[in-house]
Design a protein around this motif. Structure first.
Motif, short mmCIF file in Angstrom:
data_model
loop_
_atom_site.label_atom_id
_atom_site.label_comp_id
_atom_site.label_asym_id
_atom_site.label_seq_id
_atom_site.Cartn_x
_atom_site.Cartn_y
_atom_site.Cartn_z
N SER A 21 0.97 -1.56 -0.26
CA SER A 21 0.01 0.22 0.06
C SER A 21 0.79 1.16 0.02
O SER A 21 0.30 2.11 -0.25
CB SER A 21 -1.02 -0.15 1.31
OG SER A 21 -0.45 -0.04 2.56
N ASP A 132 -4.57 -0.21 -10.29
CA ASP A 132 -3.52 1.09 -10.59
C ASP A 132 -2.20 -0.53 -10.38
O ASP A 132 -1.28 0.57 -9.90
CB ASP A 132 -3.39 2.18 -9.39
CG ASP A 132 -4.53 3.84 -10.52
OD1 ASP A 132 -3.85 3.40 -11.56
OD2 ASP A 132 -4.57 3.73 -9.25
N ASN A 133 -2.88 -1.46 -10.34
CA ASN A 133 -1.54 -1.88 -9.11
C ASN A 133 -1.06 -3.03 -10.74
O ASN A 133 -1.79 -3.12 -11.49
CB ASN A 133 -2.12 -3.40 -8.54
CG ASN A 133 -2.22 -2.75 -6.91
OD1 ASN A 133 -2.15 -1.90 -6.66
ND2 ASN A 133 -3.34 -3.76 -6.66
N GLN A 166 2.42 1.31 -8.17
CA GLN A 166 1.21 1.93 -8.22
C GLN A 166 0.83 2.35 -9.35
O GLN A 166 1.79 2.53 -9.85
CB GLN A 166 0.85 1.60 -6.96
CG GLN A 166 0.27 0.65 -5.63
CD GLN A 166 0.06 1.14 -4.84
OE1 GLN A 166 0.43 1.87 -4.03
NE2 GLN A 166 -0.70 0.30 -4.03
#
Length: 356
Positions: A21, A132-133, A166
């Motif tokens: 994250s 976005d990953n 990301q």
């Protein structure tokens, strides 16, 4: 496929130490890397080995004459756990085109795809599904022959490393239109993904960053009258309802995201013009309110909206649009890349599942 590639696995993965994250682009790397050596006029049997430092002689030619090229690619995982790449053959063709310009040997197609397929299966847990990953893939080639004679190397390393990724840019992006420094010139290596292209633009880009800009949009070296590309992106301009972008040349990188967006935009009925774009026309459009948006496009950045630009100390802010072409095209492109939308173009490449 793995019978052509020797695989040496890590004793223990470091993935549990990674906070997915809070990734900073290109700073965290997976457990393994692909390596292939070139000598005596041929590529040797490739290997996948634990990610780690490589040992090289101080006289290796890459350090002295800059024979180094690279590519930027991404792998995606859908909600069913399938892995995809986006137009990887374009990357294969381009790295060989870049290599040719720097007098480096072409790489073997079977090794390239077998290496990527095996590596991605091995690193599958590092590829996270969702918006976005992705897993950023960095193939690169460096000259490794020892000696400082000014001539092409006879030995090379082809390496692929992987970094979970990301969004490349977060927040607003402002750019500076170049009017002094140049990125490339006619007859040069601007079209190639040569390492030196990026090193040469770092200094003027750092000057721009000190003034509050994230990127420089480069102009032609002869007159600085025509807009070309940004440091890490090709650039699009929306004037009225028309989308403009510069044509590729021996000064401008043939961006894979760029060419894909041109086709996507046309498929959506957007009027696209690929032609030389004058600085003066974009400044005029900003002054009269017809410049609706600008955005950069590239593998790492995907699409990055540009909120404003400066030319010769005159600043221009762009409006915030409800129906921005950039946002619309990004949603379409990323959905296609990650297998969340149909692919009428045949761009998506499914990585075959295998036991490694």
């Amino acid at each position: 496929m793995t019978d052509t590639i020797k695989v040496t696995k890590v004793a223990e993965s470091k993935i549990s130490d990674v906070d997915f994250s809070k990734l900073s682009f290109g700073t965290v790397f997976t457990d393994h890397m692909f390596v292939c050596e070139y000598e005596n006029g041929a590529w040797k049997k490739p290997e996948i080995v634990p990610y780690g430092p490589i040992s090289m002689d101080p006289s290796a030619k890459v350090f002295h004459y800059g024979q180094a090229v690279f590519e930027g690619m991404k792998a995606y995982k859908d909600d069913n756990g399938k892995i995809f790449m986006f137009r990887p053959e374009e990357n294969f063709n381009r790295i060989n085109k870049s290599s040719e310009r720097l007098a480096m040997p072409a790489f073997e197609k079977d090794y390239f795809f077998d290496g990527l397929n095996t590596l991605l299966n091995l690193e599958s847990d590092w590829i996270k599904p969702g918006n976005d990953n992705s897993l950023y893939l960095r193939p690169f080639v460096i000259a490794t022959e020892n000696g400082v004679s000014a001539s092409p190397s006879s030995k090379y390393k082809f390496i692929i490393i992987c970094a979970p990724a990301q969004a490349y840019y977060s927040g607003e992006v402002k750019v500076l239109f170049a009017d002094q420094y140049s990125r490339s010139a006619d007859g040069g290596v601007g079209f190639a993904k040569a390492a030196g292209n990026y090193a040469a633009q770092f200094y003027p880009t750092e000057l721009a960053k000190k003034r509050g800009y994230q990127q420089v949009v480069w102009t032609d070296a002869n007159t600085h009258e025509y807009l070309e590309e940004a440091g890490t992106m090709n650039v699009f301009f929306r004037v009225g309802d028309k989308l403009l972008t510069a044509p590729t040349s021996d000064r401008i990188l043939d961006g894979i995201t760029r060419k894909s967006l041109i086709e996507l935009a046309k498929s959506e009925g957007i009027d696209v013009e690929v032609r030389p774009v004058k600085v003066s026309e974009i400044v005029e459009a900003a002054e009269n309110g017809t410049l609706k948006e600008m955005f950069g496009a590239g593998t790492a950045a995907v699409i990055s909206p540009i909120c404003g630009f400066t030319h010769k100390d005159k600043e221009f802010d762009l409006p915030k649009l409800e129906d921005a072409y950039g946002a619309r095209l990004k949603q379409h492109l990323t959905s296609l890349q990650a297998n969340r939308a149909e692919d009428p173009f045949g761009w998506r490449y499914e990585v075959p599942s295998m036991t490694v």
